[in-house]
Design a protein around this motif. Structure first.
Motif, PDB file in Angstrom:
ATOM      1  N   TYR A 414     -19.401 -57.931  37.907  1.00 51.53           N
ATOM      2  CA  TYR A 414     -19.841 -58.948  36.927  1.00 51.53           C
ATOM      3  C   TYR A 414     -19.982 -58.382  35.516  1.00 51.53           C
ATOM      4  O   TYR A 414     -19.516 -58.973  34.543  1.00 51.53           O
ATOM      5  N   ASP A 415     -20.661 -57.233  35.391  1.00 49.01           N
ATOM      6  CA  ASP A 415     -20.902 -56.663  34.053  1.00 49.01           C
ATOM      7  C   ASP A 415     -19.598 -56.362  33.333  1.00 49.01           C
ATOM      8  O   ASP A 415     -19.434 -56.681  32.150  1.00 49.01           O
ATOM      9  N   ASP A 416     -18.655 -55.739  34.069  1.00 51.34           N
ATOM     10  CA  ASP A 416     -17.382 -55.377  33.445  1.00 51.34           C
ATOM     11  C   ASP A 416     -16.627 -56.630  32.996  1.00 51.34           C
ATOM     12  O   ASP A 416     -16.058 -56.671  31.905  1.00 51.34           O
ATOM     13  N   LEU A 417     -16.628 -57.631  33.872  1.00 49.58           N
ATOM     14  CA  LEU A 417     -15.895 -58.862  33.538  1.00 49.58           C
ATOM     15  C   LEU A 417     -16.482 -59.517  32.287  1.00 49.58           C
ATOM     16  O   LEU A 417     -15.759 -59.876  31.368  1.00 49.58           O
ATOM     17  N   ARG A 418     -17.819 -59.638  32.269  1.00 47.56           N
ATOM     18  CA  ARG A 418     -18.459 -60.277  31.098  1.00 47.56           C
ATOM     19  C   ARG A 418     -18.147 -59.495  29.836  1.00 47.56           C
ATOM     20  O   ARG A 418     -17.910 -60.070  28.776  1.00 47.56           O
ATOM     21  N   TYR A 419     -18.149 -58.158  29.959  1.00 46.02           N
ATOM     22  CA  TYR A 419     -17.868 -57.319  28.789  1.00 46.02           C
ATOM     23  C   TYR A 419     -16.439 -57.585  28.284  1.00 46.02           C
ATOM     24  O   TYR A 419     -16.216 -57.785  27.091  1.00 46.02           O
ATOM     25  N   LEU A 420     -15.485 -57.614  29.202  1.00 43.40           N
ATOM     26  CA  LEU A 420     -14.090 -57.817  28.796  1.00 43.40           C
ATOM     27  C   LEU A 420     -13.869 -59.200  28.180  1.00 43.40           C
ATOM     28  O   LEU A 420     -13.231 -59.339  27.144  1.00 43.40           O
ATOM     29  N   PHE A 421     -14.451 -60.230  28.819  1.00 40.81           N
ATOM     30  CA  PHE A 421     -14.263 -61.586  28.280  1.00 40.81           C
ATOM     31  C   PHE A 421     -14.984 -61.722  26.933  1.00 40.81           C
ATOM     32  O   PHE A 421     -14.436 -62.230  25.969  1.00 40.81           O
ATOM     33  N   GLY A 422     -16.257 -61.267  26.921  1.00 40.19           N
ATOM     34  CA  GLY A 422     -17.133 -61.563  25.770  1.00 40.19           C
ATOM     35  C   GLY A 422     -16.937 -60.646  24.585  1.00 40.19           C
ATOM     36  O   GLY A 422     -17.118 -61.061  23.444  1.00 40.19           O
ATOM     37  N   GLU A 423     -16.586 -59.383  24.839  1.00 38.42           N
ATOM     38  CA  GLU A 423     -16.465 -58.448  23.710  1.00 38.42           C
ATOM     39  C   GLU A 423     -15.006 -58.270  23.291  1.00 38.42           C
ATOM     40  O   GLU A 423     -14.733 -57.903  22.158  1.00 38.42           O
ATOM     41  N   ILE A 424     -14.057 -58.497  24.225  1.00 40.29           N
ATOM     42  CA  ILE A 424     -12.667 -58.188  23.897  1.00 40.29           C
ATOM     43  C   ILE A 424     -11.805 -59.447  23.782  1.00 40.29           C
ATOM     44  O   ILE A 424     -11.285 -59.749  22.711  1.00 40.29           O
ATOM     45  N   MET A 425     -11.677 -60.223  24.871  1.00 36.91           N
ATOM     46  CA  MET A 425     -10.788 -61.401  24.818  1.00 36.91           C
ATOM     47  C   MET A 425     -11.271 -62.424  23.777  1.00 36.91           C
ATOM     48  O   MET A 425     -10.584 -62.732  22.829  1.00 36.91           O
ATOM     49  N   TYR A 426     -12.478 -62.943  23.995  1.00 42.96           N
ATOM     50  CA  TYR A 426     -13.025 -63.923  23.036  1.00 42.96           C
ATOM     51  C   TYR A 426     -13.687 -63.191  21.873  1.00 42.96           C
ATOM     52  O   TYR A 426     -13.539 -63.571  20.716  1.00 42.96           O
ATOM     53  N   GLY A 427     -14.400 -62.117  22.210  1.00 45.57           N
ATOM     54  CA  GLY A 427     -15.139 -61.367  21.179  1.00 45.57           C
ATOM     55  C   GLY A 427     -14.232 -60.770  20.122  1.00 45.57           C
ATOM     56  O   GLY A 427     -14.675 -60.474  19.007  1.00 45.57           O
ATOM     57  N   GLY A 428     -12.958 -60.588  20.467  1.00 52.05           N
ATOM     58  CA  GLY A 428     -12.017 -60.031  19.486  1.00 52.05           C
ATOM     59  C   GLY A 428     -11.901 -60.891  18.230  1.00 52.05           C
ATOM     60  O   GLY A 428     -11.565 -60.402  17.153  1.00 52.05           O
ATOM     61  N   HIS A 429     -12.212 -62.178  18.358  1.00 50.39           N
ATOM     62  CA  HIS A 429     -12.144 -63.073  17.181  1.00 50.39           C
ATOM     63  C   HIS A 429     -13.441 -63.031  16.370  1.00 50.39           C
ATOM     64  O   HIS A 429     -13.469 -63.454  15.222  1.00 50.39           O
ATOM     65  N   ILE A 430     -14.544 -62.595  17.036  1.00 52.81           N
ATOM     66  CA  ILE A 430     -15.882 -62.831  16.459  1.00 52.81           C
ATOM     67  C   ILE A 430     -16.261 -61.739  15.458  1.00 52.81           C
ATOM     68  O   ILE A 430     -16.133 -60.557  15.743  1.00 52.81           O
ATOM     69  N   THR A 431     -16.738 -62.160  14.286  1.00 56.01           N
ATOM     70  CA  THR A 431     -17.064 -61.188  13.234  1.00 56.01           C
ATOM     71  C   THR A 431     -18.555 -61.163  12.890  1.00 56.01           C
ATOM     72  O   THR A 431     -18.967 -60.400  12.042  1.00 56.01           O
ATOM     73  N   ASP A 432     -19.345 -62.023  13.526  1.00 57.26           N
ATOM     74  CA  ASP A 432     -20.762 -62.118  13.176  1.00 57.26           C
ATOM     75  C   ASP A 432     -21.607 -61.679  14.379  1.00 57.26           C
ATOM     76  O   ASP A 432     -21.364 -62.122  15.503  1.00 57.26           O
ATOM     77  N   ASP A 433     -22.589 -60.814  14.152  1.00 54.28           N
ATOM     78  CA  ASP A 433     -23.384 -60.266  15.261  1.00 54.28           C
ATOM     79  C   ASP A 433     -24.128 -61.343  16.048  1.00 54.28           C
ATOM     80  O   ASP A 433     -24.280 -61.259  17.265  1.00 54.28           O
ATOM     81  N   TRP A 434     -24.625 -62.378  15.345  1.00 51.24           N
ATOM     82  CA  TRP A 434     -25.379 -63.437  16.036  1.00 51.24           C
ATOM     83  C   TRP A 434     -24.434 -64.273  16.887  1.00 51.24           C
ATOM     84  O   TRP A 434     -24.804 -64.735  17.967  1.00 51.24           O
ATOM     85  N   ASP A 435     -23.212 -64.479  16.405  1.00 51.67           N
ATOM     86  CA  ASP A 435     -22.221 -65.213  17.195  1.00 51.67           C
ATOM     87  C   ASP A 435     -21.824 -64.397  18.437  1.00 51.67           C
ATOM     88  O   ASP A 435     -21.577 -64.947  19.506  1.00 51.67           O
ATOM     89  N   ARG A 436     -21.793 -63.074  18.266  1.00 53.32           N
ATOM     90  CA  ARG A 436     -21.467 -62.207  19.402  1.00 53.32           C
ATOM     91  C   ARG A 436     -22.567 -62.347  20.467  1.00 53.32           C
ATOM     92  O   ARG A 436     -22.311 -62.423  21.664  1.00 53.32           O
ATOM     93  N   ARG A 437     -23.831 -62.389  19.993  1.00 59.99           N
ATOM     94  CA  ARG A 437     -24.951 -62.551  20.934  1.00 59.99           C
ATOM     95  C   ARG A 437     -24.818 -63.889  21.679  1.00 59.99           C
ATOM     96  O   ARG A 437     -25.053 -63.971  22.885  1.00 59.99           O
ATOM     97  N   LEU A 438     -24.429 -64.932  20.957  1.00 64.22           N
ATOM     98  CA  LEU A 438     -24.281 -66.260  21.560  1.00 64.22           C
ATOM     99  C   LEU A 438     -23.193 -66.241  22.639  1.00 64.22           C
ATOM    100  O   LEU A 438     -23.389 -66.718  23.758  1.00 64.22           O
TER     101      LEU A 438
END
Length: 798
Positions: A414-438
């Protein structure tokens, strides 16, 4: 139509293209023996054809603006509306500093009612609301007030007068009320909402009229072209259909394809022409040339993304003017988004993984997550601080990653999957720390071990489905997904009120800016544009105070404490701003008197004063603000008064109005500096602790011994329960409740209390994003994730 380019540079229309639409509309108009009827039929046909032709190429968010402008211009021309009432509707002026005598209308709404009550046709509206509070409360608090009748004789007012009243009482319902107004005045076909189908638009194209698709993320309009081609025998296999994706030196291929097609009557698709800025001039010339002499069956289809800002716009006017422009936008609402996300897969996808249950559950949760992050955009800054181009590629790659990980591991990582989806696939677009938290929080809520035990809800009333087949999932969405509401995104219903209010503000602001700029306001005897500007200019010059005398202030000070340094910096910044206000207004005054030549800067200033917006040269030297000029100027005077009070006796105020600073961070840093000096602690190991008191500013007589009391903050997305001392659910329609006074003191970072707290971002304005100030840890009994998804923040201005 011509004015629409002020809204977006993509909206260009040529007279030539207009003439063709005009001629076709004349041919389509119903014949009639009576001349009067025939003229009416012609006007109806022309108006509707032009409306359809234009609206097809507008983004969804601009369609109602265009429709409102069209309706008002027709009514003004026919003298069917009162100019003063229309002006009120567009500007929605309000008296400031008034207190609402009824609980169902805010002070701001009451200010609007007072302003409206002083106009002919609305006398005694304020008294009537106070006298019959019960029936007005029922009206104002109804779910769709635009469908209800106004109380007493107010229901007999004209359609425009009813709009004016609605504008001050329920601004969040104005987009709906405006549609009803258009329907009443122009007819229901204008608000039916179905875009003309592709075939109708295609029939209007020709060698001189290309079809231009304005692209939106996650939408592929070219399927329509291919389907139409198949019907008419144009396919890649028949070698009479050429598809060129531009970029990386494909211009030569595109030119060859165009030349061949022009000779033989083929079809050509040119995709993403915005990627080849230098070649666009050549393309414009070629299209003009084919319009004159080429095979009559030649058809050109073009696609491009709109530039993110008017300055970045590169598509030549000639190409835009002569083509049929078509916008294709992604579906709206969670229902359409979830179906569309699932449509990227098939029954085969669902069966491909050996760990079927885990794969299907996480895939469905990812589809919901994809729908949520895409559609949350509509809530503006409370949804995401910044706008991101999430697309279907993010979803399909995430599902591939999911498949590979499940096949390779015995336990679900679970942790690895969430990290890949949230920080890399979708997170790759995100530039704001609060949006990353969301983004991270959504994935923590949606993808976790409980999902396999049937104990996980993706939204209130929407449990994660069990093991179904592909059609079963689509049916589950239709049967079980609750109606569209902010709850589906973890937001409070107030988020929708805020977003609808801002949409309506933008609508009327844009229509106001599109009004013809004659200097005489018609023959209704209203004040002319210049008279209005002159009166405002004189009022501001009279009320703006003198600059702070810095040498004199410096002489008063014995010790330059961190707080005094902040106060001086604020005075210097205020001087720069007031100096510019006086200089620019005096210059414009001389220009209006004819003693100086009017420059473009003066005209811009004059226009801003007329439209009640803060002039650019002032805003550049000021602090972020979303207020109109009237409210902004009163706020400016209050800030000056606060500084004067502080520096009058050079003592820190008992409670500090944090909003009043150009740079609130510097004041908060000063709290840490003075504590660090006093206790000889290292500054880089300090943090601010925030304790919310139960009192208001009037209850404080003196500042605390250490730290500072601050007031003037508001909470968005939730409210503060002063008795229990925790964050709690917001009350309906109370969008930004004020906070009590807060006690801010500096503590060593390792002594901070981190249990049961929500790290709450503080922003200067509702715009959030770049206006971030600090993070205050606030107490909560609920899980902090609830407030993250609800977009809870503190604001210095509402």
């Amino acid at each position: 139509m011509n004015d629409l380019s002020k809204i977006h540079p993509m909206y260009q229309f040529s007279l030539k293209a207009f003439s063709i639409v005009f001629q076709k509309a004349v041919e389509k108009a119903a014949p009639d023996e009576s001349l009067k009827e025939r003229v009416t039929n012609l006007i109806d046909s022309i108006t509707f054809s032009v409306y359809q032709y234009t609206t097809r190429g507008l983004f969804e968010c601009d369609k109602l603006t265009y429709l409102a402008q069209l309706t008002f211009q027709i009514l003004l021309m026919n003298r069917e509306v009162d100019v003063a009432e229309l002006d009120f509707l567009l500007r929605s002026p309000g008296q400031t500093g008034v207190t609402s005598p009824v609980d169902f209308l805010s002070h701001q709404a009451w200010g609007g009612i007072k302003a409206l009550s002083s106009m002919e046709g609305f006398y005694n509206l304020d008294r009537d609301i106070e006298g019959s509070a019960k029936s007005w409360k029922k009206f104002v608090e109804s779910e769709c007030p635009e469908k209800e009748k106004f109380p007493q004789e107010w229901k007999n007012k004209t359609a425009l007068q009813r709009l004016c009243m609605m504008r001050v009482m329920r601004p969040d319902r104005m987009t709906y009320a405006m549609r009803d107004f258009v329907k009443e005045k122009l007819g229901s076909q204008y608000v039916a909402g179905r875009a003309p189908d592709f075939v109708t638009s295609f029939e209007e194209s020709g060698p001189a009229t290309p079809m231009f698709f304005i692209l939106s993320p996650g939408v592929d309009p070219l399927k329509d072209v291919e389907n139409q081609g198949k019907k008419l025998g144009y396919t890649f296999n028949n070698r009479n259909f050429h598809n060129v994706s531009l970029g990386q030196g494909q211009e030569i291929v595109a030119e060859a394809a165009l030349d061949l097609a022009a000779k033989k009557g083929h079809w050509v698709i040119l995709q993403n022409i915005h990627l080849v800025a230098k070649w666009l001039g050549t393309l414009e010339e070629k299209l003009a040339e084919y319009g004159e002499n080429s095979h009559p069956e030649l058809r050109v289809f073009i696609s491009a993304e709109p530039a993110p800002s008017p300055e970045g716009h590169i598509i030549p006017q000639g190409i835009l003017e002569n083509s049929i422009k078509i916008t294709n936008e992604p579906p709206t609402g969670m229902h359409a988004n979830l179906h569309k996300a699932l449509d990227n897969f098939t029954q085969d996808t669902l069966e491909m993984c050996s760990r079927e249950m885990e794969f299907k559950s996480i895939l469905f949760a990812l589809c919901y997550f994809h729908g949520v992050v895409a559609e949350r955009r509509k809530f503006g800054p409370q949804g995401w601080n910044r706008s991101y181009p999430f697309n279907t590629g993010d979803l399909t790659i995430s599902v591939n990653v999911l498949y590979n990980f499940l096949e390779a591991n015995t336990k679900v990582p679970y942790d690895d999957l969430r990290y890949l989806f949230g920080e890399i696939m979708y997170g790759g677009h995100i530039t704001d720390d609060w949006d990353r938290r969301l983004c991270r929080t959504y994935l923590e809520e949606f993808i976790r071990p409980e999902m396999l035990e049937g104990q996980l809800s993706l939204a209130p009333g929407f449990p994660l489905p069990g093991n179904l087949d592909y059609i079963g999932y689509h049916q589950y969405i239709d049967a079980e997904l609750p109606a569209e509401s902010p709850y589906l995104y973890g937001l409070h219903p107030n988020a929708e009120i805020g977003f609808l209010t801002q949409t309506s503000e933008k609508l009327f602001r844009t229509v106001l800016e599109l009004q013809p700029r004659d200097s005489h306001a018609g023959d209704r005897g209203g004040a002319t544009r210049e008279e209005k500007v002159k009166a405002l200019l004189e009022e501001i010059l009279e009320r703006v105070t003198d600059e702070f005398n810095m040498p004199e202030l410096l002489a008063k000070v014995e010790e330059r404490t961190p707080y005094i340094v902040v106060a001086f910096q604020e005075c210097e910044r205020m001087n720069v701003l007031t100096r510019e206000i006086r200089r620019s207004l005096r210059e414009l005054d001389l220009g209006l008197k004819g003693e100086l030549t009017m420059t473009s800067d003066m005209e811009t200033l004059q226009n801003a004063l007329y439209l009640d917006t803060v002039p650019e040269s002032w805003a550049r030297r000021a602090y972020p603000s979303m207020a109109g000029l009237g409210a902004w100027f009163l706020d400016l005077l209050n800030r000056i008064k606060e500084l004067e009070a502080w520096l009058g006796d050079v003592a820190m105020p008992s409670t500090v109005w944090l909003t009043g600073f150009f740079n609130p961070q510097s004041f908060l840093t000063a709290i840490m500096q003075s504590t660090a000096r006093k206790n000889e602690w290292p500054l880089d190991q300090m943090a601010l602790q925030c304790d919310v008191t139960k009192k208001n500013r009037e209850d404080f007589r003196s500042p605390p011994r250490e730290g500072a009391y601050i007031h003037g903050l508001f909470m968005e997305g939730a409210r503060w329960d002063a008795q229990a001392g925790i964050i709690t659910e917001a009350k309906l329609k109370d969008l930004t409740p004020p906070m009590p006074v807060m006690f801010i003191k500096a503590v060593p970072a390792d002594k901070q209390d981190c249990r049961s707290i929500y790290p709450c971002p503080v922003y200067k304005t509702r715009q959030r994003g770049p206006t971030y100030v600090w993070t205050f840890n606030l107490k909560t009994k609920e899980k902090p994730s609830k407030w993250v998804l609800a977009g809870v923040a503190l604001l210095l201005q509402t």
